[in-house]
Design a protein around this motif. Structure first.
Motif, short mmCIF file in Angstrom:
data_model
loop_
_atom_site.label_atom_id
_atom_site.label_comp_id
_atom_site.label_asym_id
_atom_site.label_seq_id
_atom_site.Cartn_x
_atom_site.Cartn_y
_atom_site.Cartn_z
N UNK A 104 8.97 -26.92 7.72
CA UNK A 104 9.42 -26.20 6.53
C UNK A 104 9.73 -24.74 6.87
N UNK A 105 8.91 -24.13 7.70
CA UNK A 105 9.11 -22.72 8.04
C UNK A 105 10.32 -22.51 8.94
N UNK A 106 10.76 -23.57 9.60
CA UNK A 106 11.88 -23.45 10.56
C UNK A 106 13.23 -23.77 9.95
N UNK A 107 13.28 -24.19 8.70
CA UNK A 107 14.52 -24.69 8.11
C UNK A 107 15.58 -23.61 7.92
N UNK A 108 16.81 -23.96 8.28
CA UNK A 108 18.00 -23.19 7.89
C UNK A 108 19.07 -24.20 7.51
N UNK A 109 20.10 -23.75 6.82
CA UNK A 109 21.17 -24.66 6.38
C UNK A 109 22.26 -24.76 7.44
N UNK A 110 23.01 -25.85 7.38
CA UNK A 110 24.16 -26.00 8.26
C UNK A 110 25.22 -24.97 7.92
N UNK A 111 25.32 -24.61 6.66
CA UNK A 111 26.28 -23.58 6.25
C UNK A 111 26.01 -22.27 6.96
N UNK A 112 24.72 -21.93 7.14
CA UNK A 112 24.36 -20.69 7.83
C UNK A 112 24.86 -20.71 9.27
N UNK A 113 24.79 -21.87 9.90
CA UNK A 113 25.24 -21.99 11.29
C UNK A 113 26.72 -21.68 11.40
N UNK A 114 27.53 -22.34 10.58
CA UNK A 114 28.97 -22.18 10.71
C UNK A 114 29.47 -20.88 10.07
N UNK A 115 28.58 -20.20 9.39
CA UNK A 115 28.93 -18.88 8.87
C UNK A 115 28.57 -17.77 9.86
N UNK A 116 27.37 -17.88 10.48
CA UNK A 116 26.84 -16.77 11.27
C UNK A 116 26.72 -17.04 12.77
N UNK A 117 26.53 -18.30 13.15
CA UNK A 117 26.24 -18.60 14.55
C UNK A 117 27.46 -19.14 15.28
N UNK A 118 28.11 -20.12 14.68
CA UNK A 118 29.21 -20.81 15.36
C UNK A 118 30.41 -20.94 14.42
N UNK A 119 31.00 -19.83 14.02
CA UNK A 119 32.15 -19.91 13.11
C UNK A 119 33.32 -20.63 13.76
N UNK A 120 33.95 -21.52 13.00
CA UNK A 120 35.09 -22.29 13.49
C UNK A 120 36.39 -21.70 12.96
N UNK A 121 37.41 -21.68 13.82
CA UNK A 121 38.70 -21.11 13.48
C UNK A 121 39.65 -22.21 13.01
N UNK A 122 40.86 -21.82 12.66
CA UNK A 122 41.82 -22.80 12.14
C UNK A 122 42.71 -23.40 13.22
N UNK A 123 42.38 -23.13 14.49
CA UNK A 123 43.18 -23.69 15.58
C UNK A 123 42.29 -24.35 16.64
N UNK A 124 41.16 -24.90 16.19
CA UNK A 124 40.21 -25.50 17.14
C UNK A 124 40.77 -26.79 17.74
N UNK A 125 40.43 -27.00 19.01
CA UNK A 125 40.64 -28.29 19.67
C UNK A 125 39.26 -28.92 19.75
N UNK A 126 39.03 -29.93 18.94
CA UNK A 126 37.70 -30.44 18.64
C UNK A 126 37.48 -31.79 19.30
#
Length: 359
Positions: free
Chosen positions: A161-183
């Motif tokens: 419980x103390x370690x929880x973060x949202x997936x939204x936080x990841x793609x907002x602050x840690x690993x933002x994705x651009x509009x030209x990604x090769x995925x």
């Protein structure tokens, strides 16, 4: 911040010495694994209950299942051992409520392999853990890493419980994705992670490579792609392969059947595999997601040249094998020492929705 663990005794030794009643919550494969470990360590369970929606008055391995209300009436104090995965918000909230009345432990059994996180395992790998902790990219990652080690050792759910973060936080602050990604989506399942990717990028991308070895899931993946709200030109830039991700091109035993836990080197089916280096043949990729059900080490070895040449962003499951928490970052840093590696845990019991995010 110093590397310091609050827990020093593993959940099995702890339960062996427990004087209060030990009550199992849940049946099925998870309960089977935990009861097998109970037998190995000489731990005796007292009772068992199931969620009200699943109550049928059933018997399970010598226990007659009860409702939670029965347990509350019968016991004033007890230790509840959670025996199944919890991720739905309503069920997570229910478990939090149970934890307000009783102590709740959730021993983590490996999804694949036989290595269990014990005192002995941690002692053997303590120096590795300390080195990885020191090299993680931010203080949140270090906090999560310590919480996971404390949880895996003790089974205490408050660490999750103390370690929880949202997936939204990841793609907002840690690993933002651009509009030209090769995925490259390794373990695309039925297309849910492609849908998530397109939602994050507002439907914009350069190209997508999706691997899914299970035939039923692959059919659903194709249907998902056919139903996406994108142009036909965009759809032509999504390439799907009925292949498993591995360290090379092989034919391996495969356990499939349409579920999320299809895996290589088990089962009576076969799967054709590929490594990402061969699949791309030197072509650029900017973002790789791996959810490859225990084939993480082999998959990383099969994309070493891609990592070195392009250093793509990475999202990698960190929970399939007990060893993954240590092995995965070491393999990545061996290939590209400059990678910044983050660790996040998303709401889930046990720690199955825990991922490394790298850039």
């Amino acid at each position: 911040m110093n590397f310091y663990l609050q827990e020093h005794e593993d959940v099995w030794h702890r339960l062996k010495q427990e004087k209060r009643p030990i009550i199992l919550y849940g049946t099925g494969d998870g309960a089977d694994k935990i009861l097998d470990s109970f037998e190995q360590y000489g731990i005796q369970a007292t009772d068992l209950f199931v969620s009200d929606a699943f109550y049928r008055g059933q018997d399970f391995r010598g226990f007659h299942a009860k409702r939670y209300s029965d347990i509350c009436e019968k016991y004033k104090d007890a230790v509840i051992v959670l025996c199944f995965a919890v991720f739905r918000p309503d069920m997570l909230q229910f478990v939090r409520g149970v934890a307000e009345r009783f102590e709740v432990l959730a021993p983590e059994m490996p999804v694949f392999g036989n290595t269990v996180f014990t005192e002995e395992y941690l002692d053997k790998n303590y120096d590795r853990a300390e080195t990885i902790y020191s090299a993680l990219a931010d203080s949140t990652s270090q906090d999560v890493f310590l919480s996971l080690l404390n949880y895996r050792l003790s089974g205490k759910i408050e660490y999750l419980f103390s370690a929880e973060t949202s997936r939204e936080e990841v793609f907002r602050n840690v690993l933002p994705l651009q509009d030209n990604e090769i995925y490259a989506d390794l373990g695309a399942y039925r297309g849910d992670t492609i849908e998530e990717f397109l939602d994050i990028t507002n439907g914009k991308f350069d190209s997508i490579y999706a691997l899914e070895p299970d035939s039923k899931n692959y059919q659903k993946l194709e249907e998902t792609i056919a139903g996406l709200s994108i142009t036909e030109e965009q759809r032509s830039r999504i390439h799907t392969y009925p292949l498993a991700s591995w360290s090379g091109k092989m034919v391996l035993p495969f356990d499939g059947g349409g579920g999320r836990s299809s895996s290589l080197n088990t089962g009576k089916r076969i799967a054709h595999t590929t490594d990402l280096d061969s699949l791309l043949n030197g072509a650029r990729v900017t973002y790789v997601k791996m959810d490859v059900e225990g084939a993480d080490k082999e998959t990383l070895h099969g994309m070493e040249q891609t990592l070195k040449r392009w250093q793509p962003k990475l999202a990698i499951s960190a929970y399939h094998r007990t060893e993954d928490l240590f092995d995965i970052p070491e393999i990545i840093w061996d290939a590209v020492p400059d990678y910044r590696i983050y660790l996040r845990h998303h709401p889930y019991i046990p720690a199955w929705e825990t991922n490394f995010y790298c850039k």
